[in-house]
Scaffold this motif. Structure first.
Motif, PDB file in Angstrom:
ATOM      1  N   GLU A 286      64.276 -40.301 -36.738  1.00 26.20           N
ATOM      2  CA  GLU A 286      65.670 -40.144 -36.323  1.00 26.20           C
ATOM      3  C   GLU A 286      65.823 -40.304 -34.819  1.00 26.20           C
ATOM      4  O   GLU A 286      66.748 -40.968 -34.337  1.00 26.20           O
ATOM      5  N   LEU A 287      64.910 -39.724 -34.077  1.00 22.46           N
ATOM      6  CA  LEU A 287      64.958 -39.867 -32.619  1.00 22.46           C
ATOM      7  C   LEU A 287      64.726 -41.324 -32.221  1.00 22.46           C
ATOM      8  O   LEU A 287      65.367 -41.829 -31.285  1.00 22.46           O
ATOM      9  N   GLU A 288      63.841 -41.989 -32.950  1.00 22.70           N
ATOM     10  CA  GLU A 288      63.578 -43.413 -32.677  1.00 22.70           C
ATOM     11  C   GLU A 288      64.844 -44.234 -32.845  1.00 22.70           C
ATOM     12  O   GLU A 288      65.192 -45.059 -31.978  1.00 22.70           O
TER      13      GLU A 288
ATOM     14  N   ASP B 174      52.032 -33.034 -30.367  1.00 22.27           N
ATOM     15  CA  ASP B 174      53.382 -32.482 -30.434  1.00 22.27           C
ATOM     16  C   ASP B 174      54.338 -33.569 -29.963  1.00 22.27           C
ATOM     17  O   ASP B 174      54.662 -33.679 -28.782  1.00 22.27           O
ATOM     18  N   LEU B 175      54.773 -34.406 -30.888  1.00 26.39           N
ATOM     19  CA  LEU B 175      55.619 -35.546 -30.536  1.00 26.39           C
ATOM     20  C   LEU B 175      56.984 -35.108 -30.027  1.00 26.39           C
ATOM     21  O   LEU B 175      57.614 -35.823 -29.235  1.00 26.39           O
ATOM     22  N   ASN B 176      57.446 -33.937 -30.472  1.00 27.72           N
ATOM     23  CA  ASN B 176      58.716 -33.440 -29.940  1.00 27.72           C
ATOM     24  C   ASN B 176      58.615 -33.191 -28.434  1.00 27.72           C
ATOM     25  O   ASN B 176      59.577 -33.425 -27.689  1.00 27.72           O
ATOM     26  N   TYR B 177      57.456 -32.730 -28.009  1.00 28.42           N
ATOM     27  CA  TYR B 177      57.219 -32.525 -26.570  1.00 28.42           C
ATOM     28  C   TYR B 177      56.968 -33.861 -25.873  1.00 28.42           C
ATOM     29  O   TYR B 177      57.581 -34.166 -24.840  1.00 28.42           O
ATOM     30  N   SER B 178      56.068 -34.673 -26.438  1.00 27.04           N
ATOM     31  CA  SER B 178      55.646 -35.907 -25.769  1.00 27.04           C
ATOM     32  C   SER B 178      56.742 -36.954 -25.710  1.00 27.04           C
ATOM     33  O   SER B 178      56.821 -37.723 -24.740  1.00 27.04           O
ATOM     34  N   ILE B 179      57.594 -37.002 -26.746  1.00 24.34           N
ATOM     35  CA  ILE B 179      58.672 -37.994 -26.778  1.00 24.34           C
ATOM     36  C   ILE B 179      60.027 -37.352 -26.510  1.00 24.34           C
ATOM     37  O   ILE B 179      60.789 -37.808 -25.644  1.00 24.34           O
ATOM     38  N   GLY B 180      60.320 -36.260 -27.257  1.00 26.12           N
ATOM     39  CA  GLY B 180      61.634 -35.644 -27.136  1.00 26.12           C
ATOM     40  C   GLY B 180      61.896 -35.050 -25.762  1.00 26.12           C
ATOM     41  O   GLY B 180      62.997 -35.204 -25.205  1.00 26.12           O
TER      42      GLY B 180
ATOM     43  N   ILE C  70      54.253 -45.231 -30.756  1.00 27.50           N
ATOM     44  CA  ILE C  70      54.338 -44.816 -32.155  1.00 27.50           C
ATOM     45  C   ILE C  70      55.182 -43.551 -32.247  1.00 27.50           C
ATOM     46  O   ILE C  70      55.160 -42.706 -31.347  1.00 27.50           O
ATOM     47  N   PHE C  71      55.929 -43.413 -33.335  1.00 28.41           N
ATOM     48  CA  PHE C  71      56.812 -42.257 -33.514  1.00 28.41           C
ATOM     49  C   PHE C  71      56.345 -41.335 -34.642  1.00 28.41           C
ATOM     50  O   PHE C  71      57.022 -40.364 -34.956  1.00 28.41           O
ATOM     51  N   GLN C  72      55.216 -41.639 -35.241  1.00 28.93           N
ATOM     52  CA  GLN C  72      54.716 -40.811 -36.341  1.00 28.93           C
ATOM     53  C   GLN C  72      53.230 -40.577 -36.170  1.00 28.93           C
ATOM     54  O   GLN C  72      52.462 -41.504 -35.888  1.00 28.93           O
ATOM     55  N   TRP C  73      52.815 -39.318 -36.316  1.00 27.43           N
ATOM     56  CA  TRP C  73      51.394 -38.981 -36.292  1.00 27.43           C
ATOM     57  C   TRP C  73      51.206 -37.687 -37.062  1.00 27.43           C
ATOM     58  O   TRP C  73      51.966 -36.732 -36.878  1.00 27.43           O
TER      59      TRP C  73
END
Length: 537
Positions: free
Chosen positions: A506-508, A481-487, A496-499
């Motif tokens: 956009e966040l990157e 859940d990249l929104n949780y881990s990064i956002g 990395i911003f894609q998985w």
């Protein structure tokens, strides 16, 4: 005369050991690299570097943790973590990695030695020259099977598990022959160490314990003594498991490791089997000669010892299917059973060679028959070994780089760069959670959940977007859940911003910027107060 020369005047097993040791040193040198600071660095497989991070923290008073202050069991090899902690007490971060690799050589040589001892415990009607050749073939099979060598020299627990398992089987066979209680108790203790090497070894441990139980029943002892003996032997093994479960509950607050939740939790059995059969196909394609020889051995020898070895091998295959495969097609879970199969295959090849020579009595002189039998069996093993190693030959010969080393070099450079350009309070977000964090030594977020309980408890992605090597959904890599881990977490560095199905481009662009340090490209948070901006361009 020939056999006397080969097995009397020289020691071919010792020669093989020396040659293998030299090859291993070359292998370790090939897996090392020089970074931007001009120093040579060593790096284990990335999962092994995660274990090493736990071991390093344990050795330096921070506890068996990945992030200081966070108790999450993100490893499945407590014995290996303890070994790494011991080495970490004696050496710095740089040399600790090298020492772990050198210990891998010792472990592999020890496995080969145990396999030679196992030859003497097999109740088969082989002559002395045949048993001498079997020992040589057992050593060759162990040291020449590349997946076992790769994982052991790259710091994974595969070799340690193979050693403790082979040692327990040897002692179980010895107990069946001699009836000495210390052999059965020590076998159970080594099975306990196998459990600590990888808890899922309990499957094959059950087979060995069943063999020991049958061997105890066969002894000429009073019934009460047999029951007490069985209880003590089983108690040695289960007490180790019990103590470890107690430690896990008291220390981590869980009865299962986070890695179990990550890989098994939420995965439907049908999906796991689908992935497992898809993954195992290549192994069957590469190992079918060994599997056929293993099947022949059951009917050819009708020995309980041989049956146990074959059952362990196919048990590992069944377990690999049940768990849904593995991210890498280097047979990490299956390799510990292969030395057993090289021994079984050697026994079958010897018998087949003898039958072939006997079927042509007029073609071979009587005094040459033994020589031809031994030579034919040895040649057969070499052919089967070459076939099983065929895909790895470019890597073995050095024509291709060792698997994962290019990534290790990149991640080590990133870790070293982050250690230079961030303050200790900086946080890092990673997919590859081993060498980057080990060398950077910063608080980190694991995007794939091995050290994150929230990610581990997510439903897996079954869409096929995280699938490779015959698997639709790769275990251990299909929860994120990249929104949780990064956002939400907002790490100061993001690997990395894609998985899978998520892309946070956009966040990157909005919050992160690419910078360079000593030729290393990094993506860091624009507004971070923990980046030493004066060092960057």
């Amino acid at each position: 005369m020939w056999s006397k020369f080969v097995f009397g005047l020289v020691n071919p097993r010792l020669m093989l050991g020396i040659i293998f040791s030299l090859y291993s040193l070359i292998f370790i040198e090939r897996t090392s690299f020089i970074t931007f600071d001009g120093s040579r660095y060593f790096c284990l497989f990335d999962d092994a570097m995660i274990s090493l991070r736990y071991g390093w923290n344990l050795a330096h008073g921070l506890g068996a943790v990945w992030n200081p202050g966070e108790r999450v069991e993100g490893y499945t090899n407590p014995l290996m973590v303890l070994l790494m902690a011991l080495v970490s007490l004696l050496f710095d971060k740089h040399l600790t990695v090298l020492v772990i690799q050198l210990l891998g050589i010792i472990v592999l040589l020890a496995i080969a030695y145990v396999m030679t001892l196992m030859v003497e415990e097999l109740p088969l009607d082989f002559t002395v020259p045949q048993r001498d050749l079997l020992k040589l073939m057992a050593v060759l099979g162990t040291l020449a099977y590349y997946p076992l060598v790769f994982w052991s020299l790259m710091g994974m627990e595969t070799g340690l598990l193979c050693l403790t398992l082979a040692g327990s089987i040897l002692l179980a066979f010895r107990y069946a022959r001699l009836g000495r209680r210390r052999d059965s108790n020590l076998a159970a203790f080594l099975l306990g160490l196998s459990y600590l090497s990888r808890p899922d070894s309990a499957l094959v441990a059950g087979l060995v314990l069943a063999f020991l139980g049958y061997a105890i029943i066969r002894q000429t002892l009073p019934l009460n003594d047999k029951i007490i003996h069985i209880v003590i032997t089983g108690g040695v093994y289960t007490s180790i498991i019990g103590l470890h479960l107690l430690f896990r509950w008291l220390y981590y607050g869980e009865l299962t490791p986070n890695t179990y939740t990550l890989k098994i939790g939420g995965m439907p059995l049908g999906e796991r089997l689908r992935n497992g059969f898809g993954f195992i196909g290549l192994f069957v394609l590469e190992s079918w000669p060994v599997m056929i020889l293993a099947g022949l051995s059951i009917f050819m020898f009708r020995s309980l010892q041989i049956l146990l070895l074959v059952a362990i091998f196919f048990g590992l295959i069944a377990y690999q299917v049940y768990t849904g495969g593995d991210p890498w097609i280097y047979w990490r879970i299956l390799s510990p059973g292969m030395p057993l199969m090289w021994l079984v295959s050697s026994c079958v090849l010897l018998k087949l060679a003898a039958k072939l020579i006997q079927a042509k009595p007029d073609k071979v002189a009587e005094h040459h028959k033994e020589r031809w039998e031994l030579g034919l069996a040895f040649a057969g093993l070499i052919v089967v070994l070459l076939y099983s190693n065929l895909r790895f030959l470019p890597e073995i010969s050095g024509r291709e780089p060792v698997f994962s080393v290019a990534g290790n070099q990149i991640n080590t450079r990133i870790g070293l760069a982050l250690a230079d350009i961030t303050r200790p309070q900086a946080t890092l977000g990673v997919i590859t959670a081993g060498s980057i964090i080990y060398y950077a030594d910063r608080y980190a977020f694991d995007f794939l959940g091995k050290m994150d309980k929230k990610i581990a408890n997510l439903p897996p992605d079954l869409s096929g977007s995280v699938g490779w090597n015959g698997m639709n959904s790769v275990p251990g890599h299909n929860k994120y859940d990249l929104n949780y881990s990064i956002g939400e977490k907002k790490p100061d560095f993001v690997e990395i911003f894609q998985w899978g199905r998520q892309n946070l481009g956009e966040l990157e662009q909005k919050y992160y910027v690419k910078v360079f340090y000593a030729g290393v490209e990094l993506e860091v948070r624009r507004d971070s107060a923990f980046i030493l901006w004066n060092k960057l361009r």
